[in-house]
Design a protein around this motif. Structure first.
Motif, mmCIF file in Angstrom:
data_model
loop_
_atom_site.group_PDB
_atom_site.id
_atom_site.type_symbol
_atom_site.label_atom_id
_atom_site.label_comp_id
_atom_site.label_asym_id
_atom_site.label_seq_id
_atom_site.Cartn_x
_atom_site.Cartn_y
_atom_site.Cartn_z
ATOM 1 N N PRO A 240 6.893 28.447 9.959
ATOM 2 C CA PRO A 240 5.598 28.276 9.291
ATOM 3 C C PRO A 240 4.792 27.158 9.941
ATOM 4 N N ASP A 241 3.475 27.229 9.750
ATOM 5 C CA ASP A 241 2.584 26.200 10.261
ATOM 6 C C ASP A 241 2.631 25.006 9.324
ATOM 7 N N ILE A 242 3.260 23.930 9.766
ATOM 8 C CA ILE A 242 3.409 22.753 8.905
ATOM 9 C C ILE A 242 2.601 21.575 9.449
ATOM 10 N N ASP A 243 1.607 21.881 10.313
ATOM 11 C CA ASP A 243 0.819 20.793 10.883
ATOM 12 C C ASP A 243 0.098 19.998 9.804
ATOM 13 N N GLU A 244 -0.455 20.724 8.815
ATOM 14 C CA GLU A 244 -1.163 20.017 7.746
ATOM 15 C C GLU A 244 -0.204 19.124 6.966
ATOM 16 N N MET A 249 2.296 13.676 6.141
ATOM 17 C CA MET A 249 3.445 12.794 6.296
ATOM 18 C C MET A 249 3.115 11.613 7.216
ATOM 19 N N ASP A 250 2.297 11.874 8.256
ATOM 20 C CA ASP A 250 1.849 10.779 9.125
ATOM 21 C C ASP A 250 1.067 9.751 8.312
ATOM 22 N N THR A 251 0.190 10.264 7.435
ATOM 23 C CA THR A 251 -0.582 9.355 6.585
ATOM 24 C C THR A 251 0.339 8.542 5.693
ATOM 25 N N LEU A 252 1.350 9.225 5.125
ATOM 26 C CA LEU A 252 2.311 8.530 4.273
ATOM 27 C C LEU A 252 3.078 7.483 5.070
ATOM 28 N N THR A 253 3.505 7.840 6.279
ATOM 29 C CA THR A 253 4.241 6.892 7.114
ATOM 30 C C THR A 253 3.392 5.663 7.419
ATOM 31 N N ALA A 255 0.952 4.560 5.605
ATOM 32 C CA ALA A 255 0.802 3.803 4.359
ATOM 33 C C ALA A 255 2.050 2.961 4.085
ATOM 34 N N ILE A 256 3.229 3.535 4.349
ATOM 35 C CA ILE A 256 4.476 2.783 4.135
ATOM 36 C C ILE A 256 4.543 1.598 5.096
ATOM 37 N N THR A 257 4.075 1.796 6.337
ATOM 38 C CA THR A 257 4.034 0.690 7.298
ATOM 39 C C THR A 257 3.121 -0.420 6.796
ATOM 40 N N GLU A 258 1.952 -0.032 6.261
ATOM 41 C CA GLU A 258 1.032 -1.037 5.724
ATOM 42 C C GLU A 258 1.651 -1.751 4.528
ATOM 43 N N VAL A 259 2.319 -0.987 3.665
ATOM 44 C CA VAL A 259 2.977 -1.602 2.507
ATOM 45 C C VAL A 259 4.022 -2.601 2.976
ATOM 46 N N ASN A 260 4.812 -2.219 3.976
ATOM 47 C CA ASN A 260 5.846 -3.116 4.485
ATOM 48 C C ASN A 260 5.225 -4.390 5.056
ATOM 49 N N GLY A 261 4.104 -4.221 5.800
ATOM 50 C CA GLY A 261 3.417 -5.402 6.326
ATOM 51 C C GLY A 261 2.881 -6.282 5.205
ATOM 52 N N GLY A 262 2.305 -5.646 4.175
ATOM 53 C CA GLY A 262 1.798 -6.407 3.040
ATOM 54 C C GLY A 262 2.901 -7.142 2.306
ATOM 55 N N THR A 524 11.573 -2.146 1.885
ATOM 56 C CA THR A 524 10.418 -1.508 2.535
ATOM 57 C C THR A 524 10.631 -1.389 4.038
ATOM 58 N N ALA A 525 11.328 -2.385 4.612
ATOM 59 C CA ALA A 525 11.633 -2.272 6.049
ATOM 60 C C ALA A 525 12.569 -1.104 6.304
ATOM 61 N N GLU A 526 13.578 -0.959 5.428
ATOM 62 C CA GLU A 526 14.492 0.177 5.553
ATOM 63 C C GLU A 526 13.752 1.491 5.343
ATOM 64 N N LEU A 527 12.845 1.494 4.353
ATOM 65 C CA LEU A 527 12.057 2.697 4.093
ATOM 66 C C LEU A 527 11.182 3.038 5.294
ATOM 67 N N GLN A 528 10.607 2.017 5.910
ATOM 68 C CA GLN A 528 9.767 2.257 7.089
ATOM 69 C C GLN A 528 10.593 2.846 8.230
ATOM 70 N N ASP A 529 11.803 2.280 8.427
ATOM 71 C CA ASP A 529 12.660 2.815 9.488
ATOM 72 C C ASP A 529 13.045 4.266 9.207
ATOM 73 N N ALA A 530 13.319 4.541 7.915
ATOM 74 C CA ALA A 530 13.763 5.892 7.551
ATOM 75 C C ALA A 530 12.640 6.914 7.646
ATOM 76 N N THR A 531 11.403 6.468 7.473
ATOM 77 C CA THR A 531 10.278 7.411 7.446
ATOM 78 C C THR A 531 9.419 7.361 8.707
ATOM 79 N N SER A 532 9.764 6.494 9.652
ATOM 80 C CA SER A 532 8.909 6.361 10.828
ATOM 81 C C SER A 532 8.824 7.656 11.626
ATOM 82 N N ASP A 533 9.927 8.417 11.659
ATOM 83 C CA ASP A 533 9.930 9.701 12.382
ATOM 84 C C ASP A 533 10.036 10.872 11.417
ATOM 85 N N LEU A 534 9.516 10.675 10.202
ATOM 86 C CA LEU A 534 9.617 11.713 9.177
ATOM 87 C C LEU A 534 8.968 13.034 9.600
#
Length: 606
Positions: A240-244, A249-253, A255-262, A524-534
């Motif tokens: 299936p086309d999952i680009d959208e 997910m890129d946006t979420l990733t 956002a999680i990076t920004e949250v971790n920085g904050g 949040t750092a662990e979450l960022q690592d886990a979702t960086s290549d989501l």
């Protein structure tokens, strides 16, 4: 007449013998041809396996219809072990020996049937029936009323080549007559109308074991046989086309990076704030201890001042009633007492100045740390989005709790900031008041000393009387101010105890908040690592799932014998016995059978 009958009899015998002679001649001709039989060629083979199951799903009968695509006419060999063979194409005989079926096949499609005994199917099928919640044998179900459940369980048969279970999908269908059934439900099935019947269909994917359930309310139970077919799942499945979705997910990733920085910035700010709060608590404790000690000595100071006031008043009264012969030693004691009191008050004033300076430093540090707490606000909607993002809820709970604590600390500080600022001014005022008191006492001591040294006769004594009277009068006013001052010190000491407790609580809370923020930052750092290549992980998972069901590269194999080659397709068509009420057979009177031609012919000779 007899001769005619004999001729007819001979003629009949000849007619009866002619087929045997013809068959014998044909057999001899066939035998001559067999010696020169040419070998045929088969380009492909199809197998359709037909099975009859009882109502519980157990195998009863099994046969295979083999379709050979004969490319070149002649003798062909097919592999398989059968209990019975049937030519479905022509009258050519089929021969079976040592697992080989031989036939003289013409060019084109050649069909033959082979019955199998003891051969297992690739799937174990178990069908159970429940009536009003109680299991019931299918043979006892016909004609019953109530709520019926039909459970169909399919699983792999370990005795058969797993290639069929791994690559074939099962299609199971049941037909319910709407005259007898209502409220039909099949959670995992598809329902469709077919005339006056309701068709329920299930699909079992390759490598899956399922228990399928259909239930309904029934009156006068009857059920046609359940159809079960198995075909290769050879359709290619496009991913299936999952680009959208991956874009989201890129946006979420991000956002999680920004949250971790904050959170990292918040951790630094809370750490600095905690350090400042610790310094403030230490300075506040010094001030509290000092003001408490000052308050504790206030009673002694007031009592001493009262004694001095009383002594001055008595001295003034005595001088008014005494002569110049009064001893100067008493005056010297009074002078020394005033000087000592002045020194004590000056020390208290200096201590308050030092406390004021330390307090100012601690307060400025606290003010800087409080100002470093970010002033941004996270709305409930934004928190809901974070909770819906798939992040660890425990980490998010800590984030929300810490955020709330930081906002509360900043708000509390803003509310008490004015009180903190007033403390420094109060310390300065008290210190100034004490210094003024000390100066007055020093001046009185100096005046008393000058009066004592310059005493000369009656005039000097009169001056001393006036000076002591004036000192006693001034000291009365000083003593009143001293009493008011000590009362203020007592109130300040009591009030500051509560303020100090609040400062200590704030420091402890910030310490716990710093620990919580540290844990949160780790999360949040662990979450960022886990979702960086989501997004990439999601694509990989989708592709693996699609590959699991994509059987487009499946190569068919024979169900009958692994020796068969050039297999084009193998299909399974299974059907269970119907559950019907037994019909009563009508007894008919035996009828006289019609006589055939030979019987009528023989009757002519009777």
């Amino acid at each position: 007449m007899r001769r005619i009958k004999k001729l007819l009899l001979v003629f009949s015998i000849i007619l009866l013998a002619m087929p045997s002679l013809l068959v014998s001649a044909a057999s001899e001709s066939k035998s001559e041809e067999d010696t020169t039989q040419k070998k045929g060629e088969v380009s492909s083979k199809d197998e359709v396996v037909y099975g009859k199951l009882n109502a519980a799903g157990e195998r009863k009968e099994l046969y295979v219809v083999n379709t050979l695509d004969v490319e070149k006419a002649g003798e062909v060999v097919d592999h398989g072990t059968y209990t019975d063979l049937k030519n479905l194409t022509d009258l050519s005989p089929l021969e079976q020996k040592d697992g080989e079926v031989t036939v003289d096949a013409p060019e084109g499609k050649f069909y033959y049937q082979g019955n199998m005994e003891g051969q297992s199917l690739p799937w174990d099928v178990s069908i159970t029936y429940l009536l009003d919640g109680e299991e019931i044998a299918p043979e006892n179900l016909a004609g019953k009323d109530g709520h019926v459940e039909v459970k169909i369980a399919t699983s792999a048969n370990e005795k058969v080549d797993p290639v069929f279970f791994e690559n074939y999908l099962l299609q199971i269908s049941l037909s319910f007559n709407l005259d007898n059934y209502r409220n039909i439900e099949a959670p995992d099935g598809t329902l469709a109308n077919a005339g006056k019947n309701k068709q329920v269909s299930f699909t079992v994917m390759p490598e899956k074991e399922e228990e399928l359930v259909v239930e309904a309310d029934v009156s006068d139970f009857e059920l046609d046989g359940i159809d079960i077919s198995a075909v290769p799942s050879s359709m290619p499945i496009e991913s299936p086309d999952i680009d959208e979705m991956t874009g989201e997910m890129d946006t979420l990733t991000d956002a999680i990076t920004e949250v971790n920085g904050g959170v990292a910035d918040l951790e630094d700010g809370i750490a600095q704030l905690n350090d400042g709060a610790g310094e403030l608590r230490d300075g506040s404790k010094e001030y509290k201890d000092g003001i408490s000690a000052l308050d504790a000595s206030s009673a002694e100071l007031v009592n001493g001042s009262g004694s001095l006031k009383q002594a001055l008043e008595e001295m003034s009264a005595s001088l008014s009633n005494s002569s110049a012969d009064m001893g100067l030693g008493d005056l010297k004691q009074l002078e020394d007492g005033l000087s000592q009191m002045a020194d004590g008050i000056n020390q208290s004033a200096d201590g308050l100045v030092t406390l004021k300076d330390n307090y100012a430093k601690a307060y400025n540090t606290l003010d800087e740390k409080m100002a470093a707490i970010p002033d941004y606000k996270i709305s409930e909607e934004e928190f809901k989005e974070l909770y819906g993002s798939g992040a660890d809820p425990e980490v998010l709970d800590k984030l929300k709790e810490t955020y709330t604590a930081a906002r509360t600390a900043k708000g509390t500080y803003s509310a008490v900031k004015e009180g903190f600022e007033a403390v420094g001014g109060t310390l300065g005022q008290v210190s100034g008041t004490l210094s003024g008191m000390a100066d007055n006492l020093e001046e009185m001591a100096n005046q008393l000393g000058s009066s004592r040294e310059n005493m000369d006769g009656a005039d000097s004594f009169a001056q001393l009387q006036d000076g002591i009277s004036e000192i006693a009068s001034q000291y009365a006013s000083f003593h009143s101010g001293l009493v008011e001052y000590t009362d203020g010190v007592n109130q300040l000491s009591s009030s500051y105890g509560e303020l100090h407790n609040g400062i200590s609580g704030l420091a402890e809370g910030l310490g716990e908040t710093e620990n919580g923020i540290g844990s949160l930052h780790d999360g949040t750092a662990e979450l960022q690592d886990a979702t960086s290549d989501l997004p990439d992980e999601m694509k990989k998972e989708v592709n693996e799932m699609m590959d699991e069901y994509d059987k487009s590269d499946f190569e068919p194999v024979s169900f009958v014998s692994s020796k068969n080659e050039k297999v084009n397709s193998v299909q399974f068509v299974l059907k269970t016995e119907s559950i019907k009420q037994e019909e009563q057979e009508e007894t008919e009177e035996p009828k006289e059978e019609a006589k055939g031609f030979w019987a009528r012919l023989m009757d002519l000779f009777k």
